[in-house]
Design an enzyme around this catalytic site. Structure first.
Site, PDB file in Angstrom:
ATOM      1  N   HIS A  46       0.505  -1.335   0.124  1.00 35.82           N
ATOM      2  CA  HIS A  46      -0.423  -0.047  -0.028  1.00 35.82           C
ATOM      3  C   HIS A  46       0.902   1.333   0.149  1.00 35.82           C
ATOM      4  O   HIS A  46       0.581   2.048   0.737  1.00 35.82           O
ATOM      5  CB  HIS A  46      -0.975  -0.476   0.840  1.00 35.82           C
ATOM      6  CG  HIS A  46      -0.150   0.190   2.927  1.00 35.82           C
ATOM      7  ND1 HIS A  46      -0.983  -0.636   3.251  1.00 35.82           N
ATOM      8  CD2 HIS A  46       0.389   0.935   3.374  1.00 35.82           C
ATOM      9  CE1 HIS A  46      -0.443  -0.633   4.467  1.00 35.82           C
ATOM     10  NE2 HIS A  46       0.917   0.866   4.298  1.00 35.82           N
ATOM     11  N   HIS A 103      -1.302   5.127   9.758  1.00 36.65           N
ATOM     12  CA  HIS A 103      -0.363   5.554   9.633  1.00 36.65           C
ATOM     13  C   HIS A 103       0.064   6.669  10.373  1.00 36.65           C
ATOM     14  O   HIS A 103       0.412   7.957  10.477  1.00 36.65           O
ATOM     15  CB  HIS A 103       0.142   5.418   8.016  1.00 36.65           C
ATOM     16  CG  HIS A 103       0.474   4.616   7.740  1.00 36.65           C
ATOM     17  ND1 HIS A 103      -0.227   3.685   6.971  1.00 36.65           N
ATOM     18  CD2 HIS A 103       1.365   3.688   6.879  1.00 36.65           C
ATOM     19  CE1 HIS A 103      -0.194   2.796   6.037  1.00 36.65           C
ATOM     20  NE2 HIS A 103       1.255   2.798   6.256  1.00 36.65           N
ATOM     21  N   HIS A 161      10.220  -3.619   4.109  1.00 35.73           N
ATOM     22  CA  HIS A 161      10.694  -2.646   3.700  1.00 35.73           C
ATOM     23  C   HIS A 161      11.278  -2.120   4.799  1.00 35.73           C
ATOM     24  O   HIS A 161      10.528  -2.352   6.323  1.00 35.73           O
ATOM     25  CB  HIS A 161      10.239  -1.596   2.862  1.00 35.73           C
ATOM     26  CG  HIS A 161       8.352  -1.523   3.719  1.00 35.73           C
ATOM     27  ND1 HIS A 161       8.049  -2.120   4.489  1.00 35.73           N
ATOM     28  CD2 HIS A 161       8.081  -0.012   3.988  1.00 35.73           C
ATOM     29  CE1 HIS A 161       7.174  -1.740   4.732  1.00 35.73           C
ATOM     30  NE2 HIS A 161       7.171  -0.484   4.600  1.00 35.73           N
ATOM     31  N   GLU A 200       4.368  -4.686   8.389  1.00 36.41           N
ATOM     32  CA  GLU A 200       2.910  -5.108   8.492  1.00 36.41           C
ATOM     33  C   GLU A 200       2.400  -6.137   7.622  1.00 36.41           C
ATOM     34  O   GLU A 200       1.276  -5.899   7.117  1.00 36.41           O
ATOM     35  CB  GLU A 200       3.328  -3.470   7.223  1.00 36.41           C
ATOM     36  CG  GLU A 200       3.288  -2.673   7.054  1.00 36.41           C
ATOM     37  CD  GLU A 200       3.086  -1.170   5.748  1.00 36.41           C
ATOM     38  OE1 GLU A 200       2.531   0.339   6.902  1.00 36.41           O
ATOM     39  OE2 GLU A 200       3.306  -1.997   4.896  1.00 36.41           O
TER      40      GLU A 200
HETATM   41 FE   LIG Z   1       2.694   0.894   5.527  1.00 33.26          FE
END
Ligand SMILES: [Fe+2]
Length: 286
Positions: A12, A59, A191, A238
């Protein structure tokens, strides 16, 4: 009775929203990622789901570090997006299905999950970008957003997120209305956006995770959160949202499609499509 027809896991990254707004789907940088979605579109066109349950993490638009529920479920008939500060256009609102939300909340609380229930809830790019990717013509389904804390430690474990997904799956299959449900897990894959390991990507671990999601998802619950941070990166946690999505698929699960592309904004971008067939139907077909 509601029936879970399939699951999707998707990245996303906020810049996807800018690429969509700028019509860059066929640019060389973006095309390998966007090419992962036509199989999802065909599945949706064939199966015609009625509602989507989306596991994602907030977030800072709705929850921030000062108040961060471990698990929160929306119980509204509309979920607005607002300016998140990424330079991406504010998305239109997504419709909700409050009766289904309340059923899920009642069932999972009954099973011992201490849910934060949200009769008002903003949704950020972790919800709106997957909707734009999966329903590019704007014909979004009503959603039930499930927010999992992947930001403020301590995070829920892989096992706990998988079990939450299983509880949501049981709640869905006990819902009396005849609905076809898609479950979606967003974020990841590996990531890390900051610190000494900024730019960290781990293709081998991502591949293992995607393989095991199909074959043996419970085997992934042996990874602790520190191990997940080490192997997937600080933001790669995530993947917890993907674990919950997979937990909700209670039938016979097969992977119909997978796309993996490195990198988008220093992130390993992945899309998987799972079919979830009721076990009885599978036996009948065999
Ligand atoms: Fe994210």
């Amino acid at each position: 009775m509601a029936r879970i027809i399939g699951g999707v896991g998707t990245t996303h990254v906020p810049s996807i929203g800018k690429a969509i707004a700028d019509g860059k789907q066929n640019d060389p940088y973006w095309k390998p990622f966007f090419d992962g979605f036509p199989p999802v579109h065909r599945f949706i066109a064939r199966e015609k789901p009625d509602v989507a349950v989306i596991f994602s993490n907030d977030h800072g638009l709705n929850f921030f570090l000062d108040k961060m529920p471990t698990f929160a479920i929306g119980a509204a008939n509309e979920y607005r997006n607002e300016d998140e500060g990424w330079g991406i256009p504010v998305s239109r609102a997504a419709k909700g299905n409050a009766p289904l939300s309340w059923h899920i909340i009642n069932e999972v609380v009954g099973e011992g999950f201490d849910i934060t229930m949200c009769q008002e809830m903003l949704v950020d790019h972790a919800v709106t970008i997957p909707l734009q990717l999966m329903w590019p013509m704007g014909d979004w389904l009503p959603i039930v957003p499930v927010a999992i804390n992947t930001v403020q430690h301590p995070l829920p474990s892989m096992a706990r997120c998988y079990e939450l997904g299983r509880a949501v799956g049981r709640a869905l299959t006990s819902y009396p209305d005849d609905l076809k449900v898609m479950v979606i897990g967003t974020g990841g894959l590996s990531h890390q956006l900051d610190g000494k390991r900024a730019g960290f990507i781990n293709r081998d671990f991502d591949t293992l995770c995607m393989n095991q999601l199909v074959a043996d998802p419970e085997s992934l619950t042996r990874y602790s959160i520190p191990q997940l941070v080490e192997l997937a990166g600080a933001q790669g946690v995530e993947f917890l949202n993907w674990m919950a999505m997979r937990g909700a698929l209670s039938g016979t699960v097969s992977e119909l499609y997978r796309n993996y592309h490195i990198p988008i904004s220093n992130t390993a971008a992945a899309t998987v499509l799972f079919e979830n067939r009721p076990r009885a139907e599978r036996r009948k077909a065999a």
